[in-house]
Each structure stands twice: as C-alpha cells, then as structure tokens.
Design a protein around this motif. Structure first.
Motif, PDB file in Angstrom:
ATOM      1  N   PHE A  97      68.161  37.633  21.154  1.00  0.00           N
ATOM      2  CA  PHE A  97      69.229  36.630  21.060  1.00  0.00           C
ATOM      3  C   PHE A  97      68.708  35.232  20.735  1.00  0.00           C
ATOM      4  O   PHE A  97      69.194  34.572  19.820  1.00  0.00           O
ATOM      5  N   GLY A  98      67.701  34.808  21.494  1.00  0.00           N
ATOM      6  CA  GLY A  98      67.181  33.453  21.312  1.00  0.00           C
ATOM      7  C   GLY A  98      66.588  33.248  19.927  1.00  0.00           C
ATOM      8  O   GLY A  98      66.795  32.211  19.295  1.00  0.00           O
ATOM      9  N   LYS A 100      67.356  34.910  17.220  1.00  0.00           N
ATOM     10  CA  LYS A 100      68.454  34.939  16.268  1.00  0.00           C
ATOM     11  C   LYS A 100      69.116  33.561  16.185  1.00  0.00           C
ATOM     12  O   LYS A 100      69.407  33.061  15.104  1.00  0.00           O
ATOM     13  N   MET A 101      69.331  32.956  17.355  1.00  0.00           N
ATOM     14  CA  MET A 101      69.961  31.637  17.382  1.00  0.00           C
ATOM     15  C   MET A 101      69.099  30.596  16.676  1.00  0.00           C
ATOM     16  O   MET A 101      69.598  29.644  16.115  1.00  0.00           O
ATOM     17  N   LYS A 102      67.785  30.791  16.711  1.00  0.00           N
ATOM     18  CA  LYS A 102      66.900  29.828  16.057  1.00  0.00           C
ATOM     19  C   LYS A 102      66.660  30.185  14.598  1.00  0.00           C
ATOM     20  O   LYS A 102      65.909  29.497  13.909  1.00  0.00           O
ATOM     21  N   ARG A 145      63.429  38.227  27.664  1.00  0.00           N
ATOM     22  CA  ARG A 145      64.381  37.446  26.874  1.00  0.00           C
ATOM     23  C   ARG A 145      64.008  35.962  26.870  1.00  0.00           C
ATOM     24  O   ARG A 145      64.272  35.253  25.910  1.00  0.00           O
ATOM     25  N   ALA A 146      63.396  35.526  27.985  1.00  0.00           N
ATOM     26  CA  ALA A 146      63.015  34.114  28.060  1.00  0.00           C
ATOM     27  C   ALA A 146      61.667  33.853  27.381  1.00  0.00           C
ATOM     28  O   ALA A 146      61.547  32.942  26.573  1.00  0.00           O
ATOM     29  N   ASN A 149      60.806  33.436  23.439  1.00  0.00           N
ATOM     30  CA  ASN A 149      61.048  32.173  22.735  1.00  0.00           C
ATOM     31  C   ASN A 149      59.876  31.202  22.836  1.00  0.00           C
ATOM     32  O   ASN A 149      59.936  30.105  22.289  1.00  0.00           O
TER      33      ASN A 149
END
Ligand code: ADP
Ligand code: MG
Lengths: 357, 269
Positions: A97-98, A100-102, A145-146, A149
C-alpha cells in the motif's frame, strides 16, 4: 522536540495530556516510551506521526521542522496497537500500500514487498487476507507494511500487548534484532517495564504527561531519580529521613531505623528531608545478633516462594521492607523462618537518594 | 446433541409460513391460469404475460416505475452513503439523536408520510405561485418522495456495514502516504461498497413496490405499477394483473436476496 498538548475534556475544561515533553531521540536507536496507561504515550506518538498537532512546541525529524506537516507527507510510519490492517486487501497488497501511494513502479514494489515479508518471516502467507491470520501473524504483517517504506522513524504503539506471554517474548527478541539489522530509528511505546528494559537502547519513563527520567535501562534501574521511577521499574524500598551530615564520600541520613550511610551525597545539605530508595535484591539478611554499620533489626513477617527467589516481607521500625533472595540451595541456612529476628544490611552504594517529588 | 422440535411446534411453524406465503403462491399460480375469470383452474398458459405487455397503460406505468426507481435510487444512494459515512466517521454531538431521526422515516406509517408529503407539496406550491411559478404532482413529486424514505435505508446499511471498523484504518492509510482523498477511495469506499450496493438494491425495491406514498404524491396523470394494480383491482381481479404482481414479486425477491448476499458478514477475525 519540545511539546505541550491538551485535550478539551467533555465537560468543557482542558486536561493537559502532555506537559513540556522535551526529547531528543537519536538516529538509529531503539527508544522506548514507558509509562502507565493514560500517561500520554499514544498521544505523543500521534504527534510524531502527525495525527495530532501540539498546542505548543515543535516536532523536528531528521533536522526538519515537521510541526503541522500532515501524516502522509512525513517519512514516518506507524505500527498501530490494533494493527489496523486493511481487511479488504491481501497480505501483500497491505504491505504494498505505502509503495503504491508513493508511486513506486510495480515490479520494484513487488520485490521490496517480498523482502519485507521475508524479513518478518511471513512470506508464506502473502496471498491470505488479514482475517485468516492469527494475532502474531497480523503483527508481523503490520510490521512489514511499515518497514517496507524505509521510514526515518518507525513508531510502534504497544505492538505486542495483545499477544500471549510466550509469543510476546519471542517477538521482543525478533523485534530488537530487526531494529539492529535495519539500523532504523524505533520509537516503541509500552506499559510493560520488562519489555522496555529488554529491548531498548534508551527509555523515557513517563508519568502524567511528563518525562520523569530518561536514560539507559541500567541507569534507570540502578539510579532512579524519582519514587515513581523507582517503583514503576521493578520494586523498591523507600525510606524517608533527614540529612545529618555530608562529606566527600557521601552522606549520613537520620531515619526511623537510625543513621544510614549512602555514597550518593552530591548536592545534599544537612537538615534536608530526603527519600532513600533501595532495591529488594540488594538487601542482605544476616543472623548476627549485633548490628554493625548500615544494619537494622527486622522481623520476618511473610515469605513468598516464587521459584527462582524467595521474597521476604520484613517489619522494621514500623515500616515494611521487601527483600529478594536468590533460591540457590534448597534448605540452606540462608532460609529464614516466620517471626525470625534478622539483621538487615543496606549497602551504602545501593541507597539511592530520590529527588523530592 | 440434536434437539427434536415438539411436533405441535413444527405444525404451528408450517401454518405460519402457509399463512404468509399461500396468498402469494396462489397469485403466482393463477397468473398462469388459462381462464379470464378467477377462481377455477383451467389449464396452464403464459398468455397473460403477453396480454400484459400489450397494454399501453401497463407499458407507461412500467416506464414510470423504472424511471422513478432508477433515478431515485441513484440520488438516494449518493446522499444516503454520505450520511452513513458521516455517522461512522465523526463523533457528532447529537449522534444518537441523528441516528434516531434516520430510523423515523422507516417506522413512521406510510400513510402519515404520504399525507405529510402531500401537504408539504401543497405548501411549496402555494409559495411558488406567489412568485408566478407552479408545478403539478407527477414524476418529480413522486421521485422526491421516494428519495426521502430511501435515504434512511441506504444510510443505515452503509453505517452498519462499517460498524466494525474504526478510524484507525483511515489513519493507517494516511500514515502510509495516502492523501485524504486516496485513503477514501482506496480504503473507506471499498470497505463500504457492499453496504452501498445492498442499500441501493433495498432502495430500488422500496421504490418499485411503494404504493401508499406514491398514491398520495402522484397526482392524476402519473401512475406507477403498484398504483395501476390498485386502480385495476378495484374493478375486479384479472389474470393479467396477477401476472404483473407476480413479476413485481420476482424482481423484489431477487433484489432482496442479492442485498442479503452482499451484507452477509465476512468471516470475522
Ligand atoms: N482525542 C482525545 N480527546 C480527549 N482526551 C484524550 C484523547 N486522546 C487521549 N485522551 C486522554 O489523554 C490521556 C492520555 O491518553 P493516551 O495518550 O492514549 O495515553 P496512553 O497511550 O499512555 O495510555 C488520557 O487521559 C486520555 O483519556
Ligand atoms: Mg496507548
């Protein structure tokens, strides 16, 4: 970082939740915020993440003033207490997710996701959904998940508190190793003193919105500065008294048990009221009839057998004192009996002078 | 251990179900009855369905019904979803009261709703007439009336769909670099979507089936299928109307089953 924070209470008044927090967290260290529930740990973490704004003060991350910067623009990631995994996404999509957002390209994101999943040893479950995982597995996914990034700071809010004891101990070690191998700055929140002692490079002990003491585990344990720290990290015997005299090697304090020597005399003045703190395992019980220097008379009130050690509750001078004694030899004559008179030696090195609260 | 039901209880249960469903079964069966008049069986036919769609008034009512249902569902789904999300997301001061106000249109008798809307339109009309404008009851008044009761259903389904999720999911998204908009489109909306669709299906069937509110707000020139059925049946039950009713039942059942499938709870953590 130098932060104040108040919340408006439902009745309209203001409660000061964080009061003059001034912390300097070093790059690459495992830093713990330790304190009882409700002392403001989560609020402080949320201020670092950008979910709350301080009423006054600054948050500086990596030399940049981040006060007022929204969470998605901070190079900081959080492992939430409730994990907060996205229930509609698979494990790998959660972790991706992270990235993808970046806007990280898909192929590159894929490798990084798999690396992160392998790091926390959950790669086998990549295509599962969060609701098909156990608590410990979810914890690992939240971690992956953390860290995927590669944030400047990783914030962890009591990440292990929902797990059972055995799993918690395992993950404590893993988490500490992970931090070391990543070299990432971890800010770890916990209310469990043992957890903090085991894992951290440095610990800030918090109480009612203030930092009571900051230091390495050993410093906090051996040289607590306040009664709160003395009792929140392990347990302590507190003895009140008045300073009789101060000299180059320490001070003599008049207490209900008579005069006691301590080697920690810095900054004391004769006549000053002080509290002495001594850890239960530093006290020595003896069968001598006569008391010498720094010995007091005590009576055994109660004995608690806890396996590795015996805990003696002693009565002395109208006060209850606790002594831990290692259970080294079964039936050795260091075992004392109920109502037995003992001489209790308080080593001057280990009598710590607390700051007046 | 399997507990056996007392025989009397199961007989009673069968009776209750028979009471509930026998009339509908009879209706559907007789829509295939090859006889112009009523109550005796004269063989199987599907011709009444043909007759039905040959009638101009039926075709017009069908068009009206579907137009109102589709448009009102679209409007109420958007508005209701926003209300439901708002109730989920914000700790509003009068949250309980607001939720209660949403339930009100659901529990209030249709007749009361119909009358009050009728009066409301009359009131608005007299106001507008003073400005030299006017309108007739018809498509727009029915549409608005439907939207008013549909919103509640949509809002409550969306709200209950999200009930198990806290605000930390949105925060997690923001934490991972999503803007407010992206955390909405990538996290909140996908989670709410089954609730939104189920709410829409529910709203659609409610509009399709509504008689009372439509009857009060439609005026004379505008008719929907339920209203048409009612005005026809006043002159006696005919097999083509049976056929029409059977079709309405079918569409409703399909929509409700679909809505339930969407709302079926996922395996919980
Ligand atoms: N959003 C909020 N509004 C009002 N009070 C809050 C809010 N968040 C936390 N508090 C209060 O602030 C205090 C500290 O909370 P918190 O930071 O969650 O403590 P901890 O994480 O150490 O248990 C508590 O007394 C809590 O009730
Ligand atoms: Mg907390």
């Amino acid at each position: 970082m130098d932060v104040f924070k108040s919340f408006r209470s439902p009745s309209g008044g203001e409660t000061r939740v964080l009061d003059d927090i001034d912390l300097d967290i070093r790059r690459g260290e495992f830093f713990s915020l330790l304190g009882p529930s409700g002392c403001g740990k989560t609020t402080l973490l949320r201020i670092l993440a950008g979910f709350e704004q301080p009423d006054a003060g600054q948050v500086i991350i990596g030399g940049q003033d981040m006060t007022g910067v929204p969470p998605h623009l901070r190079n900081v990631n959080t492992v939430f207490q409730s994990y907060a995994l996205f229930p509609h996404l698979s494990v790998q999509d959660n972790v991706a997710f992270g990235l993808k957002m970046k806007g990280v390209p898909a192929a590159q994101a894929r490798t990084r996701v798999m690396q992160a999943l392998e790091r926390v040893r959950i790669a086998d479950f990549a295509s599962r959904r969060p609701d098909q995982l156990s608590g410990g597995q979810r914890q690992r996914v939240a971690l992956a998940r953390a860290i995927v990034n590669e944030p400047q700071v990783l914030l962890l809010d009591e990440p292990l508190s929902a797990l059972d004891l055995k799993l918690r101990k395992e993950l404590q070690v893993e988490l500490a190793n992970l931090q070391e191998s990543l070299g990432m700055t971890f800010v770890f929140v916990t209310h469990d003193q043992e957890e903090a002692l085991v894992m951290s490079d440095r610990i800030a002990v918090m109480n009612r919105g203030r930092v009571e003491q900051l230091g390495r585990a050993e410093e906090l344990y051996e040289r607590p500065r306040t009664a709160f720290v003395a009792n929140f990290l392990g347990s302590s015997n507190l003895i009140e008294g008045t300073v009789l005299s101060v000299d180059g090697k320490g001070a003599t304090v008049q207490t209900v048990h008579g005069p006691l020597r301590t080697t920690h005399g810095e900054g004391l003045r004769p006549g000053q009221n002080v509290t002495l703190s001594v850890r239960p395992e530093k006290l020595r019980m003896e069968r001598d009839d006569e008391t010498e220097g720094n010995e007091i008379r005590a009576t055994v009130d109660d004995i608690v057998y806890t396996g590795a050690e015996n805990q003696y509750l002693l009565r002395a001078g109208g006060q209850q004192l606790v002594v831990f004694q290692l259970n080294a030899d079964i039936g050795a004559d260091e075992d004392f009996d109920y109502e037995e008179q003992v001489a209790l030696y308080l080593p001057p090195d280990n009598l710590v002078v607390l700051e007046e609260a | 251990m399997i507990r056996r039901t007392h025989p009397a209880l199961s007989v009673w249960a069968w009776l209750v179900y028979a009471f509930l469903y026998l009339p509908i079964i009879v209706l559907v069966v007789f829509s295939f009855n090859d006889s112009r008049f009523g109550a005796t069986w004269a063989g199987f036919t599907t011709k009444w369905y043909g007759v039905l769609f040959a009638r101009a008034d039926v075709r017009e009512a069908l068009t009206n019904t579907l137009t109102v249902a589709v448009v009102s569902t679209l409007i109420s789904t958007v508005l209701g979803t926003l209300v439901g999300l708002g109730l989920w997301r914000y700790t509003l001061r009068f949250r309980t009261a607001l939720t209660g106000l949403l339930v009100l249109p659901i529990v209030i008798p249709d007749v009361v709703m119909g009358v009050s809307l009728l009066m409301f339109y009359a009131f608005v009309r007299s106001g507008l007439e003073r400005l030299g404008w006017t309108f007739d009851n018809g498509f727009w008044t029915v549409l608005l009336a439907h939207v008013t009761f549909q919103i509640s259903y949509v809002a409550l389904t969306v709200r209950s769909r999200l009930a198990g999720y806290g605000p930390e999911l949105e925060e997690a998204a923001r934490d991972l670099g999503a803007t407010g908009l992206r955390s909405f489109t990538h996290v909140v909306l996908p989670l709410a979507l089954p609730g939104v669709l189920a709410g829409a299906l529910l709203a659609f069937t409610l509009s399709l089936d509504d008689f009372v509110v439509t009857y009060f707000t439609s005026g004379s020139g505008f008719s929907t299928l339920p209203v048409l059925i009612y005005t026809n049946v006043k002159r006696g039950v005919t097999p083509d109307i049976n056929a029409l009713s059977a079709l309405l039942v079918l569409v409703t059942v399909v929509a409700i089953v679909a809505a339930n499938a969407l709302l079926r709870p996922r395996r919980q953590p």
